[in-house]
Write a protein that holds these residues in place. Structure first.
Motif, PDB file in Angstrom:
ATOM      1  N   ALA A 226      -5.465   6.047   7.606  1.00 15.59           N
ATOM      2  CA  ALA A 226      -5.614   4.709   7.057  1.00 15.59           C
ATOM      3  C   ALA A 226      -5.119   4.716   5.620  1.00 15.59           C
ATOM      4  O   ALA A 226      -5.271   5.708   4.897  1.00 15.59           O
TER       5      ALA A 226
ATOM      6  N   SER B 196      -4.732   1.950   2.196  1.00 14.43           N
ATOM      7  CA  SER B 196      -4.984   0.643   1.607  1.00 14.43           C
ATOM      8  C   SER B 196      -4.268   0.563   0.272  1.00 14.43           C
ATOM      9  O   SER B 196      -4.484   1.399  -0.606  1.00 14.43           O
TER      10      SER B 196
ATOM     11  N   GLN C 104      -2.145  -2.275  -2.709  1.00 12.17           N
ATOM     12  CA  GLN C 104      -2.019  -3.650  -3.176  1.00 12.17           C
ATOM     13  C   GLN C 104      -0.603  -4.146  -2.953  1.00 12.17           C
ATOM     14  O   GLN C 104       0.356  -3.363  -2.905  1.00 12.17           O
TER      15      GLN C 104
ATOM     16  N   THR D 139       0.460  -5.700   6.732  1.00 10.52           N
ATOM     17  CA  THR D 139      -0.794  -5.163   7.253  1.00 10.52           C
ATOM     18  C   THR D 139      -0.712  -5.024   8.766  1.00 10.52           C
ATOM     19  O   THR D 139      -0.500  -5.999   9.478  1.00 10.52           O
TER      20      THR D 139
ATOM     21  N   GLN E  43      -3.381  -1.394   5.248  1.00 12.22           N
ATOM     22  CA  GLN E  43      -3.981  -2.630   4.753  1.00 12.22           C
ATOM     23  C   GLN E  43      -3.354  -2.950   3.414  1.00 12.22           C
ATOM     24  O   GLN E  43      -3.420  -2.137   2.483  1.00 12.22           O
TER      25      GLN E  43
ATOM     26  N   THR F  38      -3.462  -5.555   0.369  1.00 13.51           N
ATOM     27  CA  THR F  38      -4.309  -6.594  -0.193  1.00 13.51           C
ATOM     28  C   THR F  38      -3.593  -7.323  -1.324  1.00 13.51           C
ATOM     29  O   THR F  38      -2.720  -6.761  -1.996  1.00 13.51           O
TER      30      THR F  38
END
Lengths: 117, 114
Positions: free
Chosen positions: B10, B12, B14, B84, B111, B113
């Motif tokens: 995973a 994550s 920006q 995403t 992901q 964001t």
């Protein structure tokens, strides 16, 4: 490119019953592939379906549990038989244009999300 | 198992940052492909790199292949929220005969964001 229509998109089934998943392609293809994707996991090939011959199953998958039909060059079905909760997965059909030697991209249906209760 | 491994599992980041995903595999391959999957839906092909190629670009995507290390990487530059998804590598083995079989890696959930 190829457009694949797969249905149903999702279903909730009782254990012990069977579900047939349909896969329709907008062009003629030699081979169609059926995959299973268990929750949060990667894709595992169930079988390869050629028109006019028996499907070829991967290790761990058998015809009695996952019978496949391939009546013509644009259509195939996968049946999940005698279902148990362990069969809850996303089932996807896939095709490659041309002769299917893995030299071109594969196209996938949108998947069938199966939940067995 | 012939399945490839991907890392990270995973990721994550920006929006605007770059995302790098890695894939390792075990056998000699004909080619390696990258796919994207949105929310448990169908897979979309991103890029195919052949065993005799070392790098390939497609828009904001850059794929490298190192057959000596049996590894590949996917770089997404200037990521967007729409990136995403889960990303999978898939290999086609050498000498698979008449039926090509894609062997998928374990996948990376990205992901992005705002």
């Amino acid at each position: 490119s190829a457009v694949i229509s797969q249905k149903p998109s999702r279903d909730i089934c009782q254990r012990g019953t069977s579900l047939t998943i349909q896969c329709q392609v907008d062009s003629q293809v030699t081979m169609m592939f059926w995959y299973r994707q268990q929750p949060g996991q990667s894709l595992t090939l169930i079988a390869t379906a050629n028109q006019g011959s028996e499907a070829t199953y991967e290790s761990g998958f058998v015809i009695d549990k996952f019978p496949i039909s391939r009546p013509n060059l644009t259509f195939s079905t996968l049946t999940v038989s005698n279902m148990s909760p362990e069969d809850s997965s996303i089932y996807l059909c896939s095709v490659e244009l041309g002769q299917g030697f893995g030299n071109t991209e594969a196209f996938f249906g949108q998947g069938t999300r199966l939940t067995v209760v | 198992s012939q399945q490839g491994e991907e890392d990270p599992q995973a990721l994550s980041i920006q929006e605007g940052e770059n995302a790098t995903m890695n894939c390792s595999y075990k056998t000699s391959i004909n080619n390696l492909q990258w796919y994207r999957q949105n929310s448990g839906r169908g897979l979309v092909h991103l890029i195919l790199i052949r065993s005799n190629e070392r790098e390939k670009h497609s828009g904001r995507l850059r794929v490298t292949l190192d057959t000596s290390k049996k590894s590949s990487s996917l770089l997404i530059t200037a990521s967007r929220a729409a990136d995403t998804a889960s990303y999978f590598c898939a290999t086609v083995r050498m000498g698979t005969g008449t039926a090509s079989k894609l062997t998928f890696g374990t996948g990376t959930r990205l992901q992005v964001t705002l």
